[in-house]
Design a protein around this motif. Structure first.
Motif, mmCIF file in Angstrom:
data_model
loop_
_atom_site.group_PDB
_atom_site.id
_atom_site.type_symbol
_atom_site.label_atom_id
_atom_site.label_comp_id
_atom_site.label_asym_id
_atom_site.label_seq_id
_atom_site.Cartn_x
_atom_site.Cartn_y
_atom_site.Cartn_z
ATOM 1 N N GLN A 149 11.330 -0.884 -4.011
ATOM 2 C CA GLN A 149 9.933 -0.557 -4.262
ATOM 3 C C GLN A 149 9.461 -1.105 -5.601
ATOM 4 N N LYS A 150 10.324 -1.022 -6.618
ATOM 5 C CA LYS A 150 9.964 -1.547 -7.937
ATOM 6 C C LYS A 150 9.787 -3.070 -7.889
ATOM 7 N N LEU A 151 10.596 -3.751 -7.107
ATOM 8 C CA LEU A 151 10.442 -5.201 -6.954
ATOM 9 C C LEU A 151 9.132 -5.534 -6.250
ATOM 10 N N PHE A 152 8.780 -4.727 -5.250
ATOM 11 C CA PHE A 152 7.501 -4.920 -4.574
ATOM 12 C C PHE A 152 6.347 -4.748 -5.562
ATOM 13 N N GLU A 153 6.420 -3.715 -6.383
ATOM 14 C CA GLU A 153 5.356 -3.438 -7.349
ATOM 15 C C GLU A 153 5.219 -4.559 -8.372
ATOM 16 N N ALA A 154 6.320 -5.282 -8.626
ATOM 17 C CA ALA A 154 6.289 -6.390 -9.580
ATOM 18 C C ALA A 154 5.744 -7.670 -8.964
ATOM 19 N N GLY A 155 5.499 -7.645 -7.636
ATOM 20 C CA GLY A 155 4.897 -8.809 -6.983
ATOM 21 C C GLY A 155 5.777 -9.500 -5.964
ATOM 22 N N ALA A 156 6.947 -8.965 -5.692
ATOM 23 C CA ALA A 156 7.837 -9.570 -4.698
ATOM 24 C C ALA A 156 7.481 -9.098 -3.292
ATOM 25 N N GLY A 157 7.915 -9.888 -2.300
ATOM 26 C CA GLY A 157 7.817 -9.452 -0.909
ATOM 27 C C GLY A 157 6.499 -9.727 -0.213
ATOM 28 N N ASN A 158 5.655 -10.602 -0.775
ATOM 29 C CA ASN A 158 4.379 -10.923 -0.132
ATOM 30 C C ASN A 158 4.480 -12.249 0.615
ATOM 31 N N ILE A 159 4.171 -12.237 1.893
ATOM 32 C CA ILE A 159 4.204 -13.435 2.728
ATOM 33 C C ILE A 159 2.918 -13.495 3.532
ATOM 34 N N GLY A 160 2.030 -14.437 3.191
ATOM 35 C CA GLY A 160 0.776 -14.565 3.918
ATOM 36 C C GLY A 160 0.005 -13.266 3.938
ATOM 37 N N ASN A 161 -0.234 -12.712 5.126
ATOM 38 C CA ASN A 161 -0.992 -11.472 5.277
ATOM 39 C C ASN A 161 -0.108 -10.233 5.274
ATOM 40 N N TYR A 162 1.163 -10.390 4.878
ATOM 41 C CA TYR A 162 2.106 -9.271 4.894
ATOM 42 C C TYR A 162 2.618 -8.986 3.493
ATOM 43 N N SER A 163 2.902 -7.713 3.224
ATOM 44 C CA SER A 163 3.453 -7.307 1.935
ATOM 45 C C SER A 163 4.703 -6.460 2.171
ATOM 46 N N GLU A 164 5.433 -6.199 1.091
ATOM 47 C CA GLU A 164 6.650 -5.372 1.127
ATOM 48 C C GLU A 164 7.668 -5.921 2.123
ATOM 49 N N CYS A 165 7.816 -7.246 2.146
ATOM 50 C CA CYS A 165 8.776 -7.895 3.040
ATOM 51 C C CYS A 165 10.115 -8.054 2.307
ATOM 52 N N SER A 166 11.203 -7.756 2.998
ATOM 53 C CA SER A 166 12.535 -7.932 2.420
ATOM 54 C C SER A 166 13.555 -8.055 3.541
ATOM 55 N N VAL A 201 14.413 -10.672 -1.490
ATOM 56 C CA VAL A 201 12.946 -10.732 -1.493
ATOM 57 C C VAL A 201 12.499 -12.103 -1.994
ATOM 58 N N ILE A 202 11.336 -12.558 -1.533
ATOM 59 C CA ILE A 202 10.772 -13.796 -2.058
ATOM 60 C C ILE A 202 9.601 -13.461 -2.965
ATOM 61 N N PHE A 203 9.229 -14.440 -3.816
ATOM 62 C CA PHE A 203 8.116 -14.236 -4.742
ATOM 63 C C PHE A 203 7.633 -15.592 -5.236
ATOM 64 N N PRO A 204 6.346 -15.706 -5.632
ATOM 65 C CA PRO A 204 5.852 -16.960 -6.214
ATOM 66 C C PRO A 204 6.502 -17.174 -7.573
ATOM 67 N N LYS A 205 6.839 -18.404 -7.890
ATOM 68 C CA LYS A 205 7.694 -18.676 -9.051
ATOM 69 C C LYS A 205 7.099 -18.224 -10.375
ATOM 70 N N HIS A 206 5.774 -18.155 -10.484
ATOM 71 C CA HIS A 206 5.200 -17.752 -11.769
ATOM 72 C C HIS A 206 5.452 -16.278 -12.079
ATOM 73 N N LEU A 207 5.917 -15.511 -11.075
ATOM 74 C CA LEU A 207 6.206 -14.089 -11.298
ATOM 75 C C LEU A 207 7.675 -13.823 -11.619
#
Length: 364
Positions: A149-166, A201-207
């Motif tokens: 959950q903390k990783l999600f809150e930091a910006g991880a796990g977003n794919i297109g129209n979906y969030s909290e993906c892992s 989890v995936i994340f955009p590199k700037h995060l």
């Protein structure tokens, strides 16, 4: 408010991580700890623009193009670049450039062109690669939900129209600490096995900085095991150029007149008219001949850009209408885009659009 706070906002909305490798973006001149007296937004930072900043009591210039593009070995005032930089330094004025970071933004330069032309159903013309990273880490089962959950809150796990993906795998982790260790689970010098979860989890590199901060703050182990990979996947909201659709098809001459009026350009250089209606349109502010093949591959009816050379017009292959509207003309509304973003955020200092016309090309 200090200059760094303005920069932080700009880089939050338009991360410099996505600027092209050849570019020179970010703070070019000045001290980020200076208190902001005023901001001048411009397309180019010329000596006349620096003087305008002085006249308006602005100590920060936000420029689209970087005045320093290649290394400066001397500052003698012999070139327009040196004179602009020297004038800024003498008057304690900071210069910040955003250039291709804004070119590659989904809400950047090309989105503003699409706004001017009323294009809908937008997508990136040339999505950028190597912008997505993947984190793998290993955590005790009882702590997995909290850390995830903390990783999600930091910006991880977003794919297109979906969030909290892992993706999660259960397994057994082993370790043995030495005399200096202070294990959260187990005791020093004793082999230990623990039921763990591998979290991916995936994340955009700037995060990446934010993701690692969350990982280290919220992981229970003294030594955190983790891996980061750069993926080959393209980021569909980051990249050069944009494709959109006109509300209804136009004939070619009607379309070129429409572009000329809405992009406020005095002339358009274009390829041969093909007698086909125009509806699917690609745009790329600035020099864009490199994207002609991509426009053909995506079956665009027309492509609006600038700086197309003589032989590059042949690449149209009688399949697409190429329209060169001029470099300045394709980017002229960019400073308004930046000004609007800053105006919405900051109200504690004066914010100006530069009056100086920096277009170096004139038409007879």
């Amino acid at each position: 408010m200090i200059i760094q706070e303005v920069i932080d906002f700009l880089e939050e909305t338009t991360p410099l991580a996505y600027a092209e490798g050849f570019d020179n973006v970010g703070l070019l001149v000045g001290d980020t700890n200076n208190v902001v007296t005023g901001v001048l937004v411009t397309l180019d930072t010329l000596e006349e623009v620096v003087q305008e900043a002085i006249d308006k009591n602005c100590n920060l210039i936000i420029s689209f193009h970087p005045i320093i593009f290649q290394g400066l070995k001397k500052l003698t005032g012999k070139t327009y670049v040196e004179r602009a930089v020297m004038k800024a330094i003498k008057n304690d004025i900071a210069i910040y450039a955003i250039h291709t970071a804004l070119d590659n933004s989904f809400q950047g330069v090309n989105a503003r062109i699409c706004d001017r032309l009323g294009l809908t159903n937008r997508q990136i013309l040339m999505p950028q690669c190597h912008t997505i990273q993947r984190l793998l880490t290993y955590v005790p089962e009882k702590d997995a939900d909290s850390l995830r959950q903390k990783l999600f809150e930091a910006g991880a796990g977003n794919i297109g129209n979906y969030s909290e993906c892992s993706f999660n795998l259960k397994g057994i982790g082993t370790f043995k600490g030495n005399e200096q260790s202070h294990p959260t689970i187990g005791i020093p010098n004793k082999f230990h096995q623990e039921n763990e979860v591998q979290i991916g989890v995936i994340f955009p590199k700037h995060l990446q900085k934010n993701i690692l901060k969350a990982l280290f703050l919220d992981h229970p182990y003294e030594e955190v095991a983790y891996e980061i990979y750069t993926l080959e996947n393209q980021h569909q909201h980051i990249g050069l150029g944009m494709i959109g659709e006109l509300p209804s098809p136009m004939q070619e001459k009607e379309f070129l007149s429409f572009v000329k009026e809405n992009m406020q350009t005095s002339c358009i250089r274009h390829s041969a008219l093909l007698g086909k209606p125009i509806q699917k349109v690609a745009v790329l502010g600035g020099s864009g001949a490199e994207a002609i093949e991509a426009c053909l591959a995506k079956q665009c009816d027309a492509y609006i850009t600038s700086d197309i050379k003589y032989h590059e017009f042949f690449k149209a292959e009688n399949k697409i209408l190429l329209a060169d509207i001029g470099h300045y003309e394709s980017e002229q509304f960019t400073k308004m885009l930046l000004w609007e973003q800053l105006k919405e955020k900051f109200t504690t200092f004066a914010l100006y659009l530069a009056d100086t016309n920096t277009n170096p090309i004139n038409y007879l």
